[in-house]
Scaffold this motif. Structure first.
Motif, PDB file in Angstrom:
ATOM      1  N   HIS A  11       0.804  -1.220   0.000  1.00 33.00           N
ATOM      2  CA  HIS A  11       0.000   0.000   0.000  1.00 33.00           C
ATOM      3  C   HIS A  11       0.835   1.267   0.000  1.00 33.00           C
ATOM      4  N   ALA A  12       2.121   1.161   0.041  1.00 31.34           N
ATOM      5  CA  ALA A  12       2.970   2.353   0.140  1.00 31.34           C
ATOM      6  C   ALA A  12       2.961   3.121  -1.173  1.00 31.34           C
ATOM      7  N   GLY A  13       2.498   4.372  -1.111  1.00 36.03           N
ATOM      8  CA  GLY A  13       2.565   5.252  -2.264  1.00 36.03           C
ATOM      9  C   GLY A  13       1.535   4.969  -3.349  1.00 36.03           C
ATOM     10  N   GLU A  14       0.643   4.034  -3.175  1.00 33.46           N
ATOM     11  CA  GLU A  14      -0.375   3.800  -4.186  1.00 33.46           C
ATOM     12  C   GLU A  14      -1.750   4.049  -3.598  1.00 33.46           C
ATOM     13  N   THR A  15      -2.674   4.414  -4.466  1.00 30.18           N
ATOM     14  CA  THR A  15      -4.018   4.703  -3.993  1.00 30.18           C
ATOM     15  C   THR A  15      -4.852   3.442  -3.908  1.00 30.18           C
ATOM     16  N   HIS A  16      -4.524   2.422  -4.640  1.00 27.77           N
ATOM     17  CA  HIS A  16      -5.178   1.108  -4.572  1.00 27.77           C
ATOM     18  C   HIS A  16      -6.703   1.181  -4.669  1.00 27.77           C
ATOM     19  N   GLY A  17      -7.206   1.997  -5.603  1.00 27.43           N
ATOM     20  CA  GLY A  17      -8.643   2.081  -5.798  1.00 27.43           C
ATOM     21  C   GLY A  17      -9.314   3.122  -4.931  1.00 27.43           C
ATOM     22  N   HIS A  18      -8.565   3.730  -4.010  1.00 29.26           N
ATOM     23  CA  HIS A  18      -9.153   4.766  -3.175  1.00 29.26           C
ATOM     24  C   HIS A  18      -9.126   6.069  -3.946  1.00 29.26           C
ATOM     25  N   GLY A  19     -10.123   6.910  -3.691  1.00 26.80           N
ATOM     26  CA  GLY A  19     -10.223   8.147  -4.441  1.00 26.80           C
ATOM     27  C   GLY A  19      -9.310   9.232  -3.927  1.00 26.80           C
ATOM     28  N   SER A  20      -8.958  10.123  -4.814  1.00 24.38           N
ATOM     29  CA  SER A  20      -8.185  11.300  -4.439  1.00 24.38           C
ATOM     30  C   SER A  20      -9.163  12.451  -4.211  1.00 24.38           C
ATOM     31  N   SER A  23     -10.840  13.360  -7.488  1.00 24.44           N
ATOM     32  CA  SER A  23     -11.918  12.490  -7.955  1.00 24.44           C
ATOM     33  C   SER A  23     -13.177  12.667  -7.099  1.00 24.44           C
ATOM     34  N   TYR A  24     -12.984  12.922  -5.798  1.00 30.62           N
ATOM     35  CA  TYR A  24     -14.149  13.196  -4.955  1.00 30.62           C
ATOM     36  C   TYR A  24     -14.835  14.494  -5.354  1.00 30.62           C
ATOM     37  N   PHE A  28     -18.561  14.927  -6.622  1.00 32.14           N
ATOM     38  CA  PHE A  28     -19.467  15.868  -5.956  1.00 32.14           C
ATOM     39  C   PHE A  28     -20.073  16.840  -6.960  1.00 32.14           C
ATOM     40  N   GLY A  29     -19.252  17.378  -7.857  1.00 32.53           N
ATOM     41  CA  GLY A  29     -19.753  18.300  -8.866  1.00 32.53           C
ATOM     42  C   GLY A  29     -20.778  17.656  -9.781  1.00 32.53           C
ATOM     43  N   LEU A  30     -20.488  16.430 -10.207  1.00 31.46           N
ATOM     44  CA  LEU A  30     -21.457  15.713 -11.043  1.00 31.46           C
ATOM     45  C   LEU A  30     -22.746  15.429 -10.284  1.00 31.46           C
ATOM     46  N   SER A  31     -22.635  15.083  -9.011  1.00 29.37           N
ATOM     47  CA  SER A  31     -23.821  14.814  -8.204  1.00 29.37           C
ATOM     48  C   SER A  31     -24.690  16.054  -8.048  1.00 29.37           C
ATOM     49  N   VAL A  32     -24.053  17.195  -7.810  1.00 28.31           N
ATOM     50  CA  VAL A  32     -24.809  18.449  -7.697  1.00 28.31           C
ATOM     51  C   VAL A  32     -25.479  18.777  -9.025  1.00 28.31           C
ATOM     52  N   PHE A  33     -24.736  18.635 -10.113  1.00 28.99           N
ATOM     53  CA  PHE A  33     -25.285  18.908 -11.441  1.00 28.99           C
ATOM     54  C   PHE A  33     -26.464  17.973 -11.749  1.00 28.99           C
ATOM     55  N   LEU A  34     -26.299  16.674 -11.426  1.00 30.36           N
ATOM     56  CA  LEU A  34     -27.349  15.697 -11.728  1.00 30.36           C
ATOM     57  C   LEU A  34     -28.532  15.807 -10.774  1.00 30.36           C
ATOM     58  N   THR A  35     -28.414  16.592  -9.717  1.00 32.75           N
ATOM     59  CA  THR A  35     -29.549  16.887  -8.850  1.00 32.75           C
ATOM     60  C   THR A  35     -30.210  18.195  -9.267  1.00 32.75           C
ATOM     61  N   ALA A  36     -29.413  19.183  -9.659  1.00 32.39           N
ATOM     62  CA  ALA A  36     -29.947  20.497 -10.008  1.00 32.39           C
ATOM     63  C   ALA A  36     -30.756  20.469 -11.303  1.00 32.39           C
ATOM     64  N   ILE A  37     -30.328  19.706 -12.274  1.00 31.39           N
ATOM     65  CA  ILE A  37     -31.047  19.672 -13.559  1.00 31.39           C
ATOM     66  C   ILE A  37     -32.465  19.108 -13.401  1.00 31.39           C
ATOM     67  N   ILE A  65     -26.668   7.328  -9.943  1.00 29.51           N
ATOM     68  CA  ILE A  65     -26.283   6.083  -9.276  1.00 29.51           C
ATOM     69  C   ILE A  65     -24.944   5.586  -9.818  1.00 29.51           C
ATOM     70  N   VAL A  66     -24.771   5.650 -11.130  1.00 28.61           N
ATOM     71  CA  VAL A  66     -23.506   5.227 -11.737  1.00 28.61           C
ATOM     72  C   VAL A  66     -22.365   6.128 -11.273  1.00 28.61           C
ATOM     73  N   VAL A  67     -22.599   7.435 -11.204  1.00 29.31           N
ATOM     74  CA  VAL A  67     -21.569   8.366 -10.725  1.00 29.31           C
ATOM     75  C   VAL A  67     -21.175   8.017  -9.296  1.00 29.31           C
ATOM     76  N   HIS A  68     -22.137   7.735  -8.439  1.00 26.46           N
ATOM     77  CA  HIS A  68     -21.830   7.380  -7.058  1.00 26.46           C
ATOM     78  C   HIS A  68     -21.050   6.072  -6.979  1.00 26.46           C
ATOM     79  N   MET A  69     -21.425   5.107  -7.815  1.00 29.51           N
ATOM     80  CA  MET A  69     -20.704   3.831  -7.800  1.00 29.51           C
ATOM     81  C   MET A  69     -19.252   4.010  -8.221  1.00 29.51           C
ATOM     82  N   ILE A  70     -18.994   4.868  -9.186  1.00 28.92           N
ATOM     83  CA  ILE A  70     -17.635   5.036  -9.694  1.00 28.92           C
ATOM     84  C   ILE A  70     -16.801   5.946  -8.792  1.00 28.92           C
TER      85      ILE A  70
END
Length: 129
Positions: A11-20, A23-24, A28-37, A65-70
């Motif tokens: 795990h040293a120095g790698e994100t191993h599937g965890h978000g930065s 990416s968060y 978040f921006g996509l979620s706000v956009f997909l709620t506001a529209i 839902i797909v955005v949240h999963m990814i």
């Protein structure tokens, strides 16, 4: 755990599937956009018919839902990331059942609970027991 313990597990120095943070923020921006529209579609009535608006809201809900999963659950197509075809199929089936069941319940509640045609009965308090 020390840094040596983490490096022993790869795990040293790698994100191993965890978000930065980036990416968060994208998620978040996509979620706000997909709620506001959809909110704008409902409040402005721009699509005209309630059925078309409901279908557009369902489409935006599916994309969200797909955005949240990814972006938040970190699911991807690699098997080592924990995302398999069975998990995708199971998720799609659950989403379809939930969305179609919700629409079915809301339609029948509206149809069976709202008086159609007899609007005077709502205002006539003498009919109340």
């Amino acid at each position: 755990m020390s840094a040596e313990d983490h490096s022993a597990h790869g795990h040293a120095g790698e994100t191993h599937g965890h978000g930065s943070m980036g990416s968060y923020m994208i998620g978040f921006g996509l979620s706000v956009f997909l709620t506001a529209i959809p909110f704008w579609l409902v409040m402005s009535g721009v699509l005209g018919s309630p059925e078309l608006t409901a279908m557009a809201i369902l489409a935006f809900a599916f994309v969200q839902i797909v955005v949240h999963m990814i972006f938040f659950l970190h699911m991807n197509t690699r098997s080592q990331g924990g995302w398999t075809m069975m998990a995708l199929i199971f998720t799609v089936v659950l989403v379809v059942i939930t969305l179609s069941g919700s629409m079915w319940v809301m339609y029948h509640l509206n149809h069976n609970m709202m008086p159609h045609g007899d609007t005077q009965a709502i205002h006539d308090m003498s009919r109340m027991p």
